[in-house]
Design an enzyme around this catalytic site. Structure first.
Site, PDB file in Angstrom:
ATOM      1  N   HIS A  53      30.064  47.507  26.500  1.00 43.96           N
ATOM      2  CA  HIS A  53      31.119  46.521  26.723  1.00 43.96           C
ATOM      3  C   HIS A  53      30.495  45.135  26.777  1.00 43.96           C
ATOM      4  O   HIS A  53      29.307  44.980  27.054  1.00 43.96           O
ATOM      5  CB  HIS A  53      31.831  46.800  28.046  1.00 43.96           C
ATOM      6  CG  HIS A  53      32.657  48.034  28.044  1.00 43.96           C
ATOM      7  ND1 HIS A  53      33.674  48.232  28.951  1.00 43.96           N
ATOM      8  CD2 HIS A  53      32.630  49.155  27.279  1.00 43.96           C
ATOM      9  CE1 HIS A  53      34.236  49.402  28.736  1.00 43.96           C
ATOM     10  NE2 HIS A  53      33.616  49.989  27.734  1.00 43.96           N
ATOM     11  N   GLU A  55      30.648  42.799  28.982  1.00 39.86           N
ATOM     12  CA  GLU A  55      30.044  42.467  30.270  1.00 39.86           C
ATOM     13  C   GLU A  55      28.661  43.105  30.417  1.00 39.86           C
ATOM     14  O   GLU A  55      27.719  42.459  30.902  1.00 39.86           O
ATOM     15  CB  GLU A  55      30.945  42.942  31.425  1.00 39.86           C
ATOM     16  CG  GLU A  55      32.320  42.327  31.419  1.00 39.86           C
ATOM     17  CD  GLU A  55      33.371  43.155  30.670  1.00 39.86           C
ATOM     18  OE1 GLU A  55      34.544  43.092  31.059  1.00 39.86           O
ATOM     19  OE2 GLU A  55      33.021  43.861  29.699  1.00 39.86           O
ATOM     20  N   CYS A  83      36.707  46.313  33.196  1.00 37.42           N
ATOM     21  CA  CYS A  83      37.112  47.663  33.559  1.00 37.42           C
ATOM     22  C   CYS A  83      36.390  48.071  34.841  1.00 37.42           C
ATOM     23  O   CYS A  83      35.527  47.342  35.350  1.00 37.42           O
ATOM     24  CB  CYS A  83      36.810  48.638  32.421  1.00 37.42           C
ATOM     25  SG  CYS A  83      35.042  48.960  32.177  1.00 37.42           S
ATOM     26  N   CYS A  86      32.568  48.155  34.357  1.00 38.76           N
ATOM     27  CA  CYS A  86      31.966  46.818  34.285  1.00 38.76           C
ATOM     28  C   CYS A  86      32.036  46.104  35.625  1.00 38.76           C
ATOM     29  O   CYS A  86      31.098  45.391  36.000  1.00 38.76           O
ATOM     30  CB  CYS A  86      32.626  45.999  33.186  1.00 38.76           C
ATOM     31  SG  CYS A  86      32.217  46.618  31.536  1.00 38.76           S
TER      32      CYS A  86
END
Length: 152
Positions: A53, A55, A83, A86
């Site tokens: 992701h 992040e 999410c 993250c």
């Protein structure tokens, strides 16, 4: 506030990189002392890696650039609400504050599906705000998902 917009624009540029690769267009930057120390965008499809992701990619780069896993006194700017995974990584990295552009109703770990940063018994506190560049990010997301549906 002007610096916040400038840094969120940099996160938006990262999101556009993901968009160009047909990845969900999320981008992130990490800032310390008004300098970007980490950038990232979604690479799940490209790397076939569920944890790639934006992040996580930005955290990894910031850790390399600082030589430390502790990202104390840093700020993350991310185009969409992190999410749960993250949000946990942000806590682990000791990031001080997160600005995100739009809520993520399906997976958001900060205000939408869970409120991880608001839990009182954690050893680190992350503050957050959202809404920066909201309209631009919504348009990019809408464009991406329309393009994705047309591809099928």
């Amino acid at each position: 506030m002007d610096n916040h917009i400038l840094f969120m624009q940099q996160a938006f540029i990262q999101a556009q990189k993901a968009y160009d690769l047909m990845e969900v267009p999320v981008g992130a930057v990490i800032v310390k002392d008004n300098n970007i120390i980490g950038t990232g965008y979604n690479k799940k499809e490209m790397l076939k890696d569920p944890v790639s992701h934006a992040e996580i990619e930005a955290i990894k780069e910031a850790c390399i650039n600082t030589g430390d896993w502790r990202l104390n006194d840093t700020i993350m700017y991310v185009t969409a609400e992190p999410c749960i995974m993250c949000a946990g990584a942000i806590l682990q990295a000791r990031i001080k504050k997160v600005y995100f552009g739009v809520k993520e109703p399906k997976f958001g770990g900060i205000v939408s599906k869970d409120n991880i940063f608001d839990k009182q018994d954690l050893n680190h506190k992350v503050s957050y705000e959202y809404g920066l560049l909201e309209n631009e990010i919504i348009e990019l997301m809408k464009s991406f998902f329309l393009k994705l549906r047309q591809k099928d």
